[in-house]
Design a protein around this motif. Structure first.
Motif, mmCIF file in Angstrom:
data_model
loop_
_atom_site.group_PDB
_atom_site.id
_atom_site.type_symbol
_atom_site.label_atom_id
_atom_site.label_comp_id
_atom_site.label_asym_id
_atom_site.label_seq_id
_atom_site.Cartn_x
_atom_site.Cartn_y
_atom_site.Cartn_z
ATOM 1 N N ALA A 17 -4.723 24.535 -6.009
ATOM 2 C CA ALA A 17 -5.823 24.470 -6.984
ATOM 3 C C ALA A 17 -5.525 25.413 -8.155
ATOM 4 O O ALA A 17 -5.676 25.040 -9.323
ATOM 5 C CB ALA A 17 -7.140 24.845 -6.312
ATOM 6 N N SER A 77 -9.932 17.621 -9.417
ATOM 7 C CA SER A 77 -10.675 16.911 -8.368
ATOM 8 C C SER A 77 -10.007 17.119 -7.010
ATOM 9 O O SER A 77 -8.873 17.603 -6.923
ATOM 10 C CB SER A 77 -10.697 15.421 -8.686
ATOM 11 O OG SER A 77 -9.372 14.925 -8.614
ATOM 12 N N ILE A 78 -10.704 16.719 -5.968
ATOM 13 C CA ILE A 78 -10.135 16.771 -4.618
ATOM 14 C C ILE A 78 -8.864 15.910 -4.580
ATOM 15 O O ILE A 78 -7.849 16.311 -4.015
ATOM 16 C CB ILE A 78 -11.165 16.288 -3.570
ATOM 17 C CG1 ILE A 78 -12.322 17.293 -3.500
ATOM 18 C CG2 ILE A 78 -10.523 16.118 -2.191
ATOM 19 C CD1 ILE A 78 -13.432 16.921 -2.540
ATOM 20 N N ILE A 86 -15.442 20.189 -3.657
ATOM 21 C CA ILE A 86 -14.555 20.782 -4.650
ATOM 22 C C ILE A 86 -15.053 22.168 -5.098
ATOM 23 O O ILE A 86 -14.261 23.067 -5.375
ATOM 24 C CB ILE A 86 -14.348 19.821 -5.859
ATOM 25 C CG1 ILE A 86 -13.221 20.314 -6.778
ATOM 26 C CG2 ILE A 86 -15.629 19.623 -6.665
ATOM 27 C CD1 ILE A 86 -11.837 20.216 -6.172
#
Lengths: 239, 239
Positions: free
Chosen positions: A46, A59-60, A81
Motif C-alpha cells: 500500500a 483500491s483493494i 481499504i
C-alpha cells in the motif's frame, strides 16, 4: 498452486517508489509468510502505491494485484481499504517520529533546521498521502487519522520541552509552537502544490519564523522569556 | 390545525442564544411563511440550537420540535441534517465575511487588531460550531464545509492585498498570511477549550505574531520587504 517460497522481509521501514528493495516487484509474491510478515507485506505494498497515486485512489484490487495475493488473503488481515490506510499511516507515523530527533550538536537554530529538514524529506516522500491526511474533507480524514497527526505534533512539542530543559513549558510558548506547526503544515501543503521555492530557502524561512514567533511570545510572557532566553542567546536572537 | 399567523422575520442575521429576538421561543411557530422565510426560520432555529449544543448533536427532531413544525415540512426544505448544517454554516460565513472589514482609520496594527477582534467575537458566539467545523475528523467536515472555511481565509487574504494597495502580494507574503491564519485558527481552538488568557491579551499576542511573521518574511524576500515597508513603518516595526 504457486511454488512455496519463504521470503523474509528484513525491515519495517516502508519503501517509497524508486527504492531498490522491492524483491517481489514484477515477480511473484512469496507464498508462505508468517501472519505478521504478510500483514507487513500488504502494508508496504500500500505504501509503495501511495507514492505513485493518491492514497484515496488506492483500491483493494490495486493492493492484491501488486502484492500478487488473493482478495481472500487480503480479507484475512483487513476488513476494508480504510483499515489498510490507517495501518499504513500508523507505520509511517512511527517511522517519522523515530526520525524526528534533536541532533546532539549545534545551536537551537541549527537543531531546529535539522529536525525540520527531516520532516520535509518525509513530506516529500509521502506527498500524496500527506496531502490527503491533512486536507480536512478528505475521505480518509477520520478521528483515527487525526490522532495520528496529533501524535506527530505532540512529539514535536516534547522535543521542544526537552530542549528547554523543562518538563513543562509556558502555555503561551506551547501555543506558539503549536501555531508554528500549523504554519509548517499549511506551508508544506501549498509548497507541494506549487514548488515555487528551493527547499533550502523554505526551511530557512520556516526556521526563522519560529524564532520570530517565540521572540514575540517572550515579549508578552515573562515565563516564556525566562524559559527561552538561552535558546535565543544561542541563535543570536536576543529578545 | 394551528391558527394561521403571518409573521415576518426582518433580518437574515442569525441570532445566537441569549439574543432578545426570538419571538417564537416558547410560543407557537407561525403557520404561514413564504418558502424563503420558512427556510430561513429553520436555519435560524438550527443556529440557535448550535449555540446551546454541539452542531454534531443537533438532530432533525431537535429542529422540528424547537421550530414547532412537522417533519414533513422540514423535508420540503432539506434532504437531511447535513443539508441544514451546510446551509446554516453558509449563512454564518456570509455574515462573518460581511463583518470582516478593515476600518478606515488607524494604523496597520490597529486595523489588524480590529479585524481580529471581530473574528474572535464570531468564534466565541459560535464556539461549538466553529470547533466542529475546523476539527478535521469531525462528522460534518466535508469538502463543502472546507470550501466555506476557505472562503473566510480567502477573504482575509483579499483584505490584506487591499491594504497593501497591490492586486497581488508576494507569494511569500501571502504564504505568511495564510500561515498566520492557521496560527489564529489553531490558537482559537485551544483557547475555546481552556480560556486561560484574557481575550484582549490573546488578540494583542496574535496581532504581534503577524507583525513578527511579516517582518521575518521581509528579511527573506525583497519583494515582500518593498510591499510591506509602509505597513511596518505605520506600526513602528521597521524591519
Amino acid at each position: 498452486m504457486h511454488t512455496d517460497v519463504v521470503h523474509n522481509e528484513q525491515s519495517m521501514t516502508p519503501h517509497p517508489a524508486g527504492s531498490a528493495r522491492h524483491p517481489q516487484a514484477g515477480g511473484r509474491s512469496p507464498r508462505r509468510m508468517t501472519p505478521a510478515r504478510r500483514r507487513e507485506h500488504l502494508i508496504n505494498t500500500a505504501l509503495r502505491l501511495y507514492s505513485q497515486q493518491s492514497l484515496e485512489d488506492v483500491s483493494i484490487d490495486d493492493i492484491v494485484t501488486t502484492a500478487d495475493v488473493s482478495r481472500a488473503l487480503f480479507y484475512r488481515y483487513f476488513t476494508n481499504i480504510r483499515d489498510v490506510h490507517v495501518a499504513a499511516l500508523s507505520t509511517v507515523v512511527d517511522e517519522l517520529i523515530g526520525r524526528l530527533t534533536l541532533p546532539p550538536d549545534g545551536d537551537f537554530r541549527q537543531q531546529l533546521h535539522h529536525t525540520l529538514a527531516e520532516f520535509v524529506t518525509f513530506v516529500e516522500t509521502y506527498a500524496t498521502s500527506y496531502t490527503a491526511l491533512l486536507r480536512s474533507g478528505s475521505t480518509i480524514a477520520t478521528s483515527t487519522t487525526d490522532t495520528l497527526v496529533d501524535r506527530v505534533r505532540d512529539h514535536v512539542v516534547d522535543l521542544f520541552r526537552e530542549r528547554l530543559g523543562h518538563s513543562s513549558s509556558s502555555p503561551m510558548l506551547e501555543r506558539t509552537l503549536r501555531g508554528w506547526i500549523a504554519v509548517v503544515e499549511t506551508t508544506l501543503l501549498s509548497w507541494l502544490q506549487h514548488t515555487d521555492l528551493p527547499r533550502e530557502q523554505l526551511e530557512t524561512w520556516l526556521t526563522d519564523q519560529l524564532l520570530a514567533m517565540i521572540t514575540t511570545t517572550a515579549q508578552h510572557d515573562p515565563t516564556a522569556a525566562e524559559q527561552i532566553r538561552h535558546l535565543l542567546a544561542e541563535s543570536g536572537d536576543e529578545p
